[in-house]
Design a protein around this motif. Structure first.
Motif, PDB file in Angstrom:
ATOM      1  N   ARG A 182       0.830  -1.193  -0.452  1.00 25.98           N
ATOM      2  CA  ARG A 182       0.025   0.110  -0.341  1.00 25.98           C
ATOM      3  C   ARG A 182       1.057   1.393  -0.446  1.00 25.98           C
ATOM      4  NH1 ARG A 182      -3.292  -3.173   3.579  1.00 25.98           N
ATOM      5  NH2 ARG A 182      -1.842  -2.450   5.092  1.00 25.98           N
ATOM      6  N   GLN A 183       1.901   1.114   1.052  1.00 24.92           N
ATOM      7  CA  GLN A 183       2.722   2.148   0.649  1.00 24.92           C
ATOM      8  C   GLN A 183       3.953   2.911  -0.292  1.00 24.92           C
ATOM      9  OE1 GLN A 183       5.535   2.811   3.616  1.00 24.92           O
ATOM     10  NE2 GLN A 183       3.924   1.871   5.298  1.00 24.92           N
ATOM     11  N   ILE A 184       3.495   1.363  -1.103  1.00 20.42           N
ATOM     12  CA  ILE A 184       4.331   2.082  -2.539  1.00 20.42           C
ATOM     13  C   ILE A 184       3.464   2.407  -3.420  1.00 20.42           C
ATOM     14  CG2 ILE A 184       4.856  -0.132  -4.658  1.00 20.42           C
ATOM     15  CD1 ILE A 184       6.358  -1.597  -2.894  1.00 20.42           C
ATOM     16  N   ALA A 185       2.060   2.176  -3.992  1.00 20.77           N
ATOM     17  CA  ALA A 185       0.859   2.113  -4.560  1.00 20.77           C
ATOM     18  C   ALA A 185       0.921   3.438  -4.518  1.00 20.77           C
ATOM     19  CB  ALA A 185       0.122   1.369  -4.121  1.00 20.77           C
ATOM     20  N   ALA A 186       0.846   4.121  -2.830  1.00 16.94           N
ATOM     21  CA  ALA A 186       0.139   5.775  -2.324  1.00 16.94           C
ATOM     22  C   ALA A 186       1.805   6.327  -2.359  1.00 16.94           C
ATOM     23  CB  ALA A 186       0.245   5.312  -1.196  1.00 16.94           C
ATOM     24  N   ALA A 187       2.962   5.968  -3.040  1.00 14.50           N
ATOM     25  CA  ALA A 187       4.097   6.941  -2.985  1.00 14.50           C
ATOM     26  C   ALA A 187       4.061   7.816  -4.394  1.00 14.50           C
ATOM     27  CB  ALA A 187       5.444   5.639  -2.995  1.00 14.50           C
ATOM     28  N   SER A 188       3.920   9.556  -4.076  1.00 18.96           N
ATOM     29  CA  SER A 188       4.028  10.167  -5.119  1.00 18.96           C
ATOM     30  C   SER A 188       4.899  10.159  -6.333  1.00 18.96           C
ATOM     31  CB  SER A 188       2.986  11.551  -4.904  1.00 18.96           C
ATOM     32  OG  SER A 188       4.313  12.081  -3.373  1.00 18.96           O
ATOM     33  N   ASP A 189       6.339  10.181  -5.386  1.00 17.47           N
ATOM     34  CA  ASP A 189       7.745  10.240  -6.173  1.00 17.47           C
ATOM     35  C   ASP A 189       8.139   9.304  -5.093  1.00 17.47           C
ATOM     36  OD1 ASP A 189       8.906  11.121  -3.700  1.00 17.47           O
ATOM     37  OD2 ASP A 189       7.861  12.736  -3.877  1.00 17.47           O
ATOM     38  N   VAL A 190       9.472   9.563  -6.504  1.00 14.56           N
ATOM     39  CA  VAL A 190      10.897   8.102  -5.512  1.00 14.56           C
ATOM     40  C   VAL A 190      11.297   8.173  -4.512  1.00 14.56           C
ATOM     41  CG1 VAL A 190      12.861   7.270  -6.586  1.00 14.56           C
ATOM     42  CG2 VAL A 190      10.831   7.800  -8.187  1.00 14.56           C
ATOM     43  N   THR A 195      11.696   6.053   0.936  1.00  7.89           N
ATOM     44  CA  THR A 195      11.374   6.089   2.175  1.00  7.89           C
ATOM     45  C   THR A 195      11.008   5.102   2.568  1.00  7.89           C
ATOM     46  OG1 THR A 195      11.207   8.844   1.946  1.00  7.89           O
ATOM     47  CG2 THR A 195      10.262   7.402   3.764  1.00  7.89           C
ATOM     48  N   ALA A 196       9.987   4.366   1.510  1.00 11.42           N
ATOM     49  CA  ALA A 196       8.979   3.303   2.487  1.00 11.42           C
ATOM     50  C   ALA A 196      10.200   2.234   1.742  1.00 11.42           C
ATOM     51  CB  ALA A 196       8.110   3.054   1.195  1.00 11.42           C
ATOM     52  N   GLU A 197      10.718   1.934   1.626  1.00  8.97           N
ATOM     53  CA  GLU A 197      12.383   0.754   1.283  1.00  8.97           C
ATOM     54  C   GLU A 197      12.528   0.782   2.562  1.00  8.97           C
ATOM     55  OE1 GLU A 197      15.158  -0.216  -2.040  1.00  8.97           O
ATOM     56  OE2 GLU A 197      15.297   2.046  -1.843  1.00  8.97           O
ATOM     57  N   ALA A 198      12.915   2.247   2.636  1.00 11.49           N
ATOM     58  CA  ALA A 198      14.143   2.051   4.251  1.00 11.49           C
ATOM     59  C   ALA A 198      13.155   1.448   5.287  1.00 11.49           C
ATOM     60  CB  ALA A 198      14.819   3.762   3.986  1.00 11.49           C
ATOM     61  N   ARG A 199      11.956   1.915   5.342  1.00 16.52           N
ATOM     62  CA  ARG A 199      10.977   1.659   6.281  1.00 16.52           C
ATOM     63  C   ARG A 199      11.015  -0.125   6.696  1.00 16.52           C
ATOM     64  NH1 ARG A 199       7.144   5.961   5.177  1.00 16.52           N
ATOM     65  NH2 ARG A 199       7.148   7.294   6.176  1.00 16.52           N
ATOM     66  N   LEU A 200      10.598  -0.848   4.976  1.00 19.20           N
ATOM     67  CA  LEU A 200      10.524  -2.422   4.709  1.00 19.20           C
ATOM     68  C   LEU A 200      11.806  -2.520   5.457  1.00 19.20           C
ATOM     69  CD1 LEU A 200       9.631  -4.914   3.491  1.00 19.20           C
ATOM     70  CD2 LEU A 200      10.916  -4.142   1.212  1.00 19.20           C
ATOM     71  N   THR A 201      13.434  -2.079   4.342  1.00 20.96           N
ATOM     72  CA  THR A 201      14.311  -2.885   4.878  1.00 20.96           C
ATOM     73  C   THR A 201      14.603  -2.901   6.740  1.00 20.96           C
ATOM     74  OG1 THR A 201      15.129  -2.171   3.152  1.00 20.96           O
ATOM     75  CG2 THR A 201      16.874  -3.017   4.547  1.00 20.96           C
ATOM     76  N   LYS A 202      14.285  -1.691   7.478  1.00 24.16           N
ATOM     77  CA  LYS A 202      14.270  -2.033   8.705  1.00 24.16           C
ATOM     78  C   LYS A 202      13.336  -3.042   9.069  1.00 24.16           C
ATOM     79  CE  LYS A 202      14.353   1.068  12.695  1.00 24.16           C
ATOM     80  NZ  LYS A 202      14.310   2.092  13.312  1.00 24.16           N
ATOM     81  N   ALA A 203      12.599  -3.061   9.142  1.00 28.05           N
ATOM     82  CA  ALA A 203      11.679  -4.536   8.789  1.00 28.05           C
ATOM     83  C   ALA A 203      11.793  -5.547   9.172  1.00 28.05           C
ATOM     84  CB  ALA A 203      10.131  -3.842   8.978  1.00 28.05           C
ATOM     85  N   LEU A 204      12.820  -5.868   7.999  1.00 28.81           N
ATOM     86  CA  LEU A 204      12.580  -7.135   7.573  1.00 28.81           C
ATOM     87  C   LEU A 204      14.193  -7.672   8.401  1.00 28.81           C
ATOM     88  CD1 LEU A 204      13.270  -7.125   3.667  1.00 28.81           C
ATOM     89  CD2 LEU A 204      11.475  -8.262   4.866  1.00 28.81           C
TER      90      LEU A 204
END
Length: 338
Positions: A182-190, A195-204
């Motif tokens: 959902r965060q990826i779909a809602a991202a308005s720019d790179v 930022t969403a990728e960084a959060r994902l990596t931390k969670a992983l």
């Protein structure tokens, strides 16, 4: 120095060298303290054992890429044969990192790509049809991250990882993946996507630490970590970059046409491509190897076996092809509408 996967193909004529598709090739090499040369018409690496020299064959027709580490040299004749077979060559430091070469990408990740006038143009033409449009480039980046998440969920839920000791909390994973989709779909720019990728990596990382009982862990910048997991992550990621570089070369896509990492790195498309499999395959193996107390060679062997078993190169190639053709088609359709 070690041969990292696959067997030997002894009796191949030069005309047969390109008969094995890159996605089906079985070898990825990291070599150190040796010389790579041509002997008896075959590419071999030579090591010294006292007063003797030991010669080992490299089955180049069945090899995707070669990393040349500390204390290596390669002859012009060997580079000619490697180029004929479509093998990418990278020069790196000890243990596979950092990777460097005065070539197309940059001082962090660079590959000597085989020169060929017959690379495919279909995917490059599709890629550039959308790449110069910010909105469609963002669309492609979203697709890349979505495929990454699906591959991650599939790999981390597999029995093979559980049997190896990577017992991830599947329930939390099944919540995490849709949340970031959902965060990826809602991202308005790179920037938002990164930022969403960084959060994902931390969670992983948190899930992985708990899956193996690693304890305290902080991801260090490349080369800055002293613990085993950080070192293995750095090392394993460069194996992923090797597959990413191979996939983009196979498809004829220049490394500079990134959709996510291109703002700061000329070779960002290699990073984009490697992201498709790094979390799914490399990350679990890094923590498993750290818990087992593996050395660099054992970790590398486990990584490459996992990448082969997971058909990671196939997945990267197929995903980039799909993104290129689908995004170009959607962009053309949108442009044609009044």
């Amino acid at each position: 120095m070690n041969q990292t996967r696959g067997g030997c193909l002894e009796s191949l004529r030069s005309s047969d060298l390109k008969n094995i598709l890159h996605s089906r090739r079985a070898n990825l090499y990291y070599l150190e303290h040796c010389r790579v040369l041509v002997k008896g018409g075959r590419v071999e690496y030579v090591t010294d054992a006292g007063k003797k020299s030991l010669y080992w064959n490299i089955p180049i027709a069945n090899t995707t890429s070669i990393l040349l580490g500390t204390g290596t040299s390669v002859t012009q004749a060997a580079m000619r044969e490697l180029a004929k077979a479509g093998v990418l060559v990278g020069f790196c430091g000890g243990g596979g990192t950092p990777l460097f070469s005065a070539n197309e990408v940059d001082v962090e990740v660079a590959w000597l790509s085989p020169q060929s006038e017959y690379r495919p143009t279909e995917y490059l033409q599709a890629w550039v049809r959308f790449w110069f449009d910010d909105a469609w480039r963002l669309h492609a980046a979203r697709q890349l991250q979505t495929h990454r998440l699906k591959r991650l969920q599939q790999a981390w839920s597999a029995r093979a990882l559980r049997d190896a000791g990577f017992t991830v909390d599947v329930a939390r994973l099944l919540v995490l993946v849709p949340q970031f989709e959902r965060q990826i779909a809602a991202a308005s720019d790179v920037s938002e996507l990164l930022t969403a990728e960084a959060r994902l990596t931390k969670a992983l990382f948190k899930l992985a630490v708990e899956a193996v009982g690693y304890g305290e862990f902080t991801r260090a910048k490349r080369g800055g970590g002293t613990d085993a997991a950080n070192r293995f992550l750095d090392h394993g990621n460069y194996l992923g970059y090797g597959l990413g570089a191979t996939a983009t070369w196979v498809l004829g896509l220049p490394h500079g046409l990134a959709v996510l990492h291109g703002k700061t790195r000329r070779g960002g498309l290699v990073f984009d491509a490697a992201d498709l499999v790094k979390d799914a395959v490399i990350l679990p193996q890094a923590f498993l190897a750290a818990m087992r107390g593996d050395d660099e060679q054992q970790f590398r062997q486990q990584c490459i076996e996992a990448l082969t078993r997971d058909e990671s190169l196939d997945f990267i190639i197929d995903t980039l092809k799909a993104i290129a053709l689908d995004t170009a088609r959607l962009a053309a359709t949108a442009k044609a509408q009044p």
